[in-house]
Each structure stands twice: as structure tokens, then as C-alpha cells.
Design an enzyme around this catalytic site. Structure first.
Site, PDB file in Angstrom:
ATOM      1  N   GLY A  13       0.838  -1.206   0.000  1.00 25.88           N
ATOM      2  CA  GLY A  13       0.000   0.000   0.000  1.00 25.88           C
ATOM      3  C   GLY A  13       0.870   1.252   0.000  1.00 25.88           C
ATOM      4  O   GLY A  13       0.461   2.306   0.492  1.00 25.88           O
ATOM      5  N   GLY A  16      -0.346   4.670  -1.184  1.00 26.86           N
ATOM      6  CA  GLY A  16      -1.549   5.192  -0.522  1.00 26.86           C
ATOM      7  C   GLY A  16      -1.262   6.405   0.347  1.00 26.86           C
ATOM      8  O   GLY A  16      -0.119   6.872   0.451  1.00 26.86           O
ATOM      9  N   GLN A  17      -2.324   6.899   0.992  1.00 25.98           N
ATOM     10  CA  GLN A  17      -2.199   8.112   1.810  1.00 25.98           C
ATOM     11  C   GLN A  17      -1.135   7.943   2.901  1.00 25.98           C
ATOM     12  O   GLN A  17      -0.251   8.773   3.059  1.00 25.98           O
ATOM     13  CB  GLN A  17      -3.546   8.462   2.471  1.00 25.98           C
ATOM     14  CG  GLN A  17      -3.508   9.783   3.224  1.00 25.98           C
ATOM     15  CD  GLN A  17      -4.651   9.952   4.226  1.00 25.98           C
ATOM     16  OE1 GLN A  17      -5.458   9.047   4.436  1.00 25.98           O
ATOM     17  NE2 GLN A  17      -4.729  11.109   4.845  1.00 25.98           N
ATOM     18  N   ARG A  42      -2.310   2.300  -8.427  1.00 23.51           N
ATOM     19  CA  ARG A  42      -2.074   3.743  -8.400  1.00 23.51           C
ATOM     20  C   ARG A  42      -0.638   4.063  -8.840  1.00 23.51           C
ATOM     21  O   ARG A  42       0.293   3.374  -8.457  1.00 23.51           O
ATOM     22  CB  ARG A  42      -2.285   4.255  -6.961  1.00 23.51           C
ATOM     23  CG  ARG A  42      -2.599   5.755  -6.896  1.00 23.51           C
ATOM     24  CD  ARG A  42      -2.519   6.278  -5.481  1.00 23.51           C
ATOM     25  NE  ARG A  42      -3.636   5.895  -4.631  1.00 23.51           N
ATOM     26  CZ  ARG A  42      -3.964   6.562  -3.523  1.00 23.51           C
ATOM     27  NH1 ARG A  42      -3.292   7.622  -3.150  1.00 23.51           N
ATOM     28  NH2 ARG A  42      -4.968   6.151  -2.765  1.00 23.51           N
ATOM     29  N   ASP A  58       0.138  -7.575  -6.601  1.00 21.49           N
ATOM     30  CA  ASP A  58      -1.231  -7.723  -6.087  1.00 21.49           C
ATOM     31  C   ASP A  58      -1.107  -8.528  -4.800  1.00 21.49           C
ATOM     32  O   ASP A  58      -0.746  -9.712  -4.839  1.00 21.49           O
ATOM     33  CB  ASP A  58      -2.092  -8.461  -7.125  1.00 21.49           C
ATOM     34  CG  ASP A  58      -3.538  -8.621  -6.645  1.00 21.49           C
ATOM     35  OD1 ASP A  58      -3.791  -8.497  -5.420  1.00 21.49           O
ATOM     36  OD2 ASP A  58      -4.405  -8.889  -7.485  1.00 21.49           O
ATOM     37  N   TYR A 148     -15.893  -3.053   6.072  1.00 29.50           N
ATOM     38  CA  TYR A 148     -14.524  -2.633   6.421  1.00 29.50           C
ATOM     39  C   TYR A 148     -14.255  -2.926   7.902  1.00 29.50           C
ATOM     40  O   TYR A 148     -13.231  -3.512   8.267  1.00 29.50           O
ATOM     41  CB  TYR A 148     -14.389  -1.139   6.123  1.00 29.50           C
ATOM     42  CG  TYR A 148     -13.093  -0.501   6.536  1.00 29.50           C
ATOM     43  CD1 TYR A 148     -11.904  -0.756   5.857  1.00 29.50           C
ATOM     44  CD2 TYR A 148     -13.053   0.411   7.597  1.00 29.50           C
ATOM     45  CE1 TYR A 148     -10.722  -0.129   6.225  1.00 29.50           C
ATOM     46  CE2 TYR A 148     -11.873   1.043   7.964  1.00 29.50           C
ATOM     47  CZ  TYR A 148     -10.712   0.766   7.276  1.00 29.50           C
ATOM     48  OH  TYR A 148      -9.548   1.389   7.644  1.00 29.50           O
ATOM     49  N   LYS A 152     -11.643  -5.481   9.842  1.00 33.79           N
ATOM     50  CA  LYS A 152     -10.662  -5.026  10.837  1.00 33.79           C
ATOM     51  C   LYS A 152     -10.786  -5.834  12.139  1.00 33.79           C
ATOM     52  O   LYS A 152      -9.778  -6.187  12.747  1.00 33.79           O
ATOM     53  CB  LYS A 152     -10.813  -3.523  11.103  1.00 33.79           C
ATOM     54  CG  LYS A 152     -10.385  -2.634   9.929  1.00 33.79           C
ATOM     55  CD  LYS A 152      -8.912  -2.812   9.550  1.00 33.79           C
ATOM     56  CE  LYS A 152      -8.435  -1.820   8.508  1.00 33.79           C
ATOM     57  NZ  LYS A 152      -7.065  -2.092   8.024  1.00 33.79           N
ATOM     58  N   ILE A 178      -6.979   9.890   9.418  1.00 32.66           N
ATOM     59  CA  ILE A 178      -5.636  10.467   9.272  1.00 32.66           C
ATOM     60  C   ILE A 178      -5.679  11.682   8.336  1.00 32.66           C
ATOM     61  O   ILE A 178      -6.196  11.601   7.219  1.00 32.66           O
ATOM     62  CB  ILE A 178      -4.635   9.415   8.726  1.00 32.66           C
ATOM     63  CG1 ILE A 178      -4.618   8.167   9.639  1.00 32.66           C
ATOM     64  CG2 ILE A 178      -3.248  10.021   8.594  1.00 32.66           C
ATOM     65  CD1 ILE A 178      -4.191   8.400  11.083  1.00 32.66           C
TER      66      ILE A 178
HETATM   67  P1  NAD Z   1      -5.193   4.201   0.735  1.00 31.50           P
HETATM   68  O1  NAD Z   1      -6.516   3.821   0.149  1.00 31.50           O
HETATM   69  O2  NAD Z   1      -4.719   5.604   0.527  1.00 31.50           O
HETATM   70  O3  NAD Z   1      -4.090   3.210   0.212  1.00 31.50           O
HETATM   71  C1  NAD Z   1      -4.294   1.822   0.189  1.00 31.50           C
HETATM   72  C2  NAD Z   1      -3.432   1.248  -0.885  1.00 31.50           C
HETATM   73  O4  NAD Z   1      -3.713  -0.153  -0.970  1.00 31.50           O
HETATM   74  C3  NAD Z   1      -3.702   1.855  -2.269  1.00 31.50           C
HETATM   75  O5  NAD Z   1      -2.588   2.609  -2.707  1.00 31.50           O
HETATM   76  C4  NAD Z   1      -3.936   0.628  -3.153  1.00 31.50           C
HETATM   77  O6  NAD Z   1      -3.161   0.675  -4.338  1.00 31.50           O
HETATM   78  C5  NAD Z   1      -3.442  -0.545  -2.287  1.00 31.50           C
HETATM   79  N1  NAD Z   1      -4.144  -1.778  -2.645  1.00 31.50           N
HETATM   80  C6  NAD Z   1      -5.481  -2.009  -2.678  1.00 31.50           C
HETATM   81  N2  NAD Z   1      -5.716  -3.259  -3.124  1.00 31.50           N
HETATM   82  C7  NAD Z   1      -4.501  -3.826  -3.369  1.00 31.50           C
HETATM   83  C8  NAD Z   1      -4.082  -5.089  -3.838  1.00 31.50           C
HETATM   84  N3  NAD Z   1      -4.950  -6.067  -4.162  1.00 31.50           N
HETATM   85  N4  NAD Z   1      -2.739  -5.327  -3.983  1.00 31.50           N
HETATM   86  C9  NAD Z   1      -1.834  -4.373  -3.657  1.00 31.50           C
HETATM   87  N5  NAD Z   1      -2.176  -3.155  -3.204  1.00 31.50           N
HETATM   88  C10 NAD Z   1      -3.495  -2.887  -3.069  1.00 31.50           C
HETATM   89  O7  NAD Z   1      -5.235   3.829   2.293  1.00 31.50           O
HETATM   90  P2  NAD Z   1      -4.480   4.502   3.532  1.00 31.50           P
HETATM   91  O8  NAD Z   1      -5.362   5.590   4.015  1.00 31.50           O
HETATM   92  O9  NAD Z   1      -3.086   4.795   3.219  1.00 31.50           O
HETATM   93  O10 NAD Z   1      -4.612   3.308   4.598  1.00 31.50           O
HETATM   94  C11 NAD Z   1      -3.547   2.414   4.881  1.00 31.50           C
HETATM   95  C12 NAD Z   1      -3.990   1.469   5.980  1.00 31.50           C
HETATM   96  O11 NAD Z   1      -4.364   2.215   7.131  1.00 31.50           O
HETATM   97  C13 NAD Z   1      -5.218   0.603   5.624  1.00 31.50           C
HETATM   98  O12 NAD Z   1      -5.084  -0.667   6.219  1.00 31.50           O
HETATM   99  C14 NAD Z   1      -6.357   1.349   6.267  1.00 31.50           C
HETATM  100  O13 NAD Z   1      -7.424   0.492   6.564  1.00 31.50           O
HETATM  101  C15 NAD Z   1      -5.693   1.877   7.523  1.00 31.50           C
HETATM  102  N6  NAD Z   1      -6.387   3.054   8.060  1.00 31.50           N
HETATM  103  C16 NAD Z   1      -6.352   4.253   7.421  1.00 31.50           C
HETATM  104  C17 NAD Z   1      -7.016   5.351   7.960  1.00 31.50           C
HETATM  105  C18 NAD Z   1      -6.992   6.698   7.277  1.00 31.50           C
HETATM  106  O14 NAD Z   1      -7.637   7.645   7.762  1.00 31.50           O
HETATM  107  N7  NAD Z   1      -6.269   6.876   6.192  1.00 31.50           N
HETATM  108  C19 NAD Z   1      -7.727   5.216   9.167  1.00 31.50           C
HETATM  109  C20 NAD Z   1      -7.775   3.963   9.789  1.00 31.50           C
HETATM  110  C21 NAD Z   1      -7.074   2.892   9.245  1.00 31.50           C
END
Ligand code: NAD
Length: 325
Positions: A13, A16-17, A42, A58, A148, A152, A178
């Protein structure tokens, strides 16, 4: 369990963010070549690509993930890839498959390859409407209303199982929403708390998808990175639980956030038009009791609403002035 002394880290990931900033923080701490970024669909940023190894995988395909772990002699995995809450409610089947399938793969690889440590983030989404909504305790009823949240809760149980049964050193925190200025969020219920800054700076107008009085727990990215790295660095004797720790940053309503932004951008106007995400927000805690994390491994956040807002406005205003927003 093997211990090479030297950390070789893989982050899923990573585009991701959270993953995008965590990867850079880990590269800074442990060396750029020691942190492999794993992306999926992405497009990775130039910074992520040029600052260390990158692989497209993946995470639902165990063999591909295993190949990357072996190729780089990885001993530590930060598993952040997931489908988030709002996107997950649009396609619950995909949320289950990606979130559970990938976590199972990571834990199995950790067991088989004898990895040193795994980080997997849970979320405040583990709580549902039957949990206390203020100062939600570490241990309480967990009956989430979203797929979701279901993934978790199940994920926390799976992590705890692998720790007890196989001795896998898996650690996690329940992130609140976040807030960050680098990579936009990817389909969560708290995305409004980031979007509002971009729109306030670009257009001085924002239509918020939750009610003005909606209060949720949030955390600024520097604290998110600190909670993650502090927990992973903590001596094993201090990590008493292997499901996931509550961690709190700050709590505020959407209206309070808009008012705080108005201190910097006086003509900013925010309207409220709740959509399907309101129901999810209404089922989540408003504030979190994180005393076990504070007592066990010394967790303490640094940012509050005022300092976070000031930093966000400064960073995004600078990018806007440079034509990069
Ligand atoms: P995000 O959606 O920005 O990034 C998630 C990434 O997962 C994406 O870049 C996507 O490409 C990747 N992904 C999805 N399916 C995939 C697959 N099959 N194979 C490989 N990669 C894959 O999410 P985030 O906000 O960076 O969150 C990261 C973690 O933190 C997650 O587990 C999320 O549940 C947890 N989380 C985030 C928040 C928040 O506010 N951002 C809050 C609570 C928990």
C-alpha cells in the site's frame, strides 16, 4: 525466529495516503535501499520511485508477494494495502477479499519465512453503534456496521492468533481518521477532514459530506508515523497485545474544523450535505481512550486541532502558490 540484525523492510500500500509518507520516513530512518515500496494500480510518485526499490504486486496473490519478500531478503513487513470504509461499503465483497486475503497471505509468509516483525493497522471502524461513543475503551463491544469494520475485527483476531499460535511478532494500532498534506486519502469516511483544506485553499468553498456537528477522532500524519514506528521499535516486553492498540490524536466536529480553518482563511465558507457516509460516521466513536498504548509503550501525540490546522494551511498554501496543488 531469524534475526539478521539489519532491517529489510517491505511496505504494501506504499502509494496510498499513509504508505507514501511511511515509506519515505522508513527510508530516512533505515536507509533507502532497505525499504521496498510495493504498489498496485495507483501510479507511484517520482519521489517514491527514485528514492529506493519499488515493485508492483497484487497482495491478494501470495506467490507474487512471497517472491518480493525473498528477492529483497525482507524481515519486516508493514502491510498497509486495503480497501477503505466508504469504498468498502460500495463493494463489500471486494473489501472482504482484499483485506482478509492479503492479511492472511502476509501472516502466512511471516510464519513460513520466519519474519522478524509485521505491522498491520486496524481502525476505529472496529467499533459499532453498541460501543460507548466517548472515550471508547481498548476493550469493549465490537459489532461494526461496515464490511470494512468486519475485516478489521477479523484481522485483529487473526493477528492475535498468529502471535499466540505461531509466535509471529505482529503489531498494530487502530488508526483514527488520518489528516495529511502529501497524498490524498483513498475512500475513507474521514476523507472530508483532508478535502476541506484543499478546497478551502483552492476555492474558499467546501461542501462537506457529513453534518456540521459530526465529531470523529482524528490524527495528523506526523503522529500517525510516530505511533507506527514507535510501536514497531518498542522492546517486545512492552508490547502486551498483538491485536491492535487504541491510539488517539484529537477529536473535533466538522464545524469546529471549518471554524479553525477560517482563522487562517477568513472568507472560507463550508456547507454541509450529508451522504451515505454520515451513517458510517454516526456509528463510530467520537473520542478514544488510548491509555493502554500510553502505559505499555509510551504513546503520546504531538498535534492538536490548532497546530495541525496551521501546519496544513501553511504547507498547502505554499504548494498552491507554486502551482502544485
Ligand atoms: P489508501 O486507500 O490511501 O491506500 C491503500 C493502498 O492499498 C492503495 O494505494 C492501493 O493501491 C493498495 N491496494 C489495494 N488493493 C490492493 C491489492 N490487491 N494489492 C496491492 N495493493 C493494493 O489507504 P491509507 O489511508 O493509506 O490506509 C492504509 C492502511 O491504514 C489501511 O489498512 C487502512 O485500513 C488503515 N487506516 C487508514 C485510515 C486513514 O484515515 N487513512 C484510518 C484507519 C485505518
Amino acid at each position: 525466529m531469524q534475526n539478521r540484525g539489519m532491517k529489510k523492510i517491505l511496505v504494501t500500500g506504499a502509494t496510498g495516503q499513509i504508505g507514501s509518507e511511511l515509506t519515505m520516513a522508513l527510508r530516512k530512518k533505515y536507509g533507502r535501499d532497505n525499504v521496498v515500496a510495493v504498489g498496485h494500480k495507483r501510479k507511484p510518485s517520482d519521489e517514491l520511485l527514485s528514492s529506493g526499490p519499488f515493485e508492483f504486486v497484487d497482495v491478494g496473490e501470495k506467490e507474487s508477494l512471497e517472491k518480493a519478500v525473498k528477492k529483497y531478503s525482507v524481515d519486516t513487513v508493514y502491510h498497509l494495502a486495503a480497501v477503505l470504509s466508504a469504498t468498502g461499503e460500495q463493494n463489500p465483497q471486494a473489501a472482504w477479499n482484499v483485506n482478509m486475503g492479503s492479511l492472511y497471505n502476509v501472516l502466512e509468509i511471516a510464519r513460513e519465512q520466519g519474519l522478524n516483525r509485521v505491522f498491520w493497522p486496524s481502525s476505529i471502524a472496529v467499533f459499532g453503534p453498541s460501543a460507548p461513543r466517548t472515550s471508547t475503551p481498548q476493550e469493549t463491544v465490537m459489532l461494526p456496521g461496515t464490511m470494512y469494520g468486519v475485516t478489521k475485527v477479523a484481522g485483529e483476531l487473526l493477528c492475535n492468533y498468529y502471535s499466540v499460535k505461531y509466535g509471529v511478532d505482529v503489531r498494530g494500532v487502530r488508526y483514527p481518521g488520518i489528516i495529511s498534506s502529501e497524498t490524498p486519502p483513498g475512500g475513507g469516511t474521514t476523507d472530508y477532514a483532508v478535502e476541506i483544506f484543499y478546497e478551502a485553499i483552492k476555492k474558499k468553498r467546501y461542501t462537506c459530506f457529513v453534518r456540521e456537528d459530526t465529531v470523529l477522532p482524528m490524527m495528523y500524519m506526523p503522529d500517525c508515523l510516530k505511533s507506527t514506528i514507535d510501536l514497531m521499535e518498542a522492546d517486545a516486553s512492552r508490547v502486551k497485545r498483538h491485536d491492535s492498540y487504541n491510539v488517539a490524536g484529537m477529536s473535533f466536529s466538522a464545524g469546529q474544523l471549518a471554524a479553525e480553518i477560517r482563522k487562517h482563511i477568513p472568507d472560507f465558507r463550508c456547507d454541509y450535505k450529508p451522504d451515505f457516509r454520515q451513517k458510517i460516521a454516526d456509528s463510530w466513536p467520537m473520542s478514544i481512550d488510548d491509555s493502554p498504548a500510553r502505559n505499555d509503550w509510551g504513546w503520546k501525540p504531538s498535534y492538536n486541532l490548532a497546530t495541525m490546522t496551521m501546519d496544513m494551511v501553511q504547507k498547502l498554501s505554499k504548494r498552491f502558490a507554486e502551482g502544485r496543488l
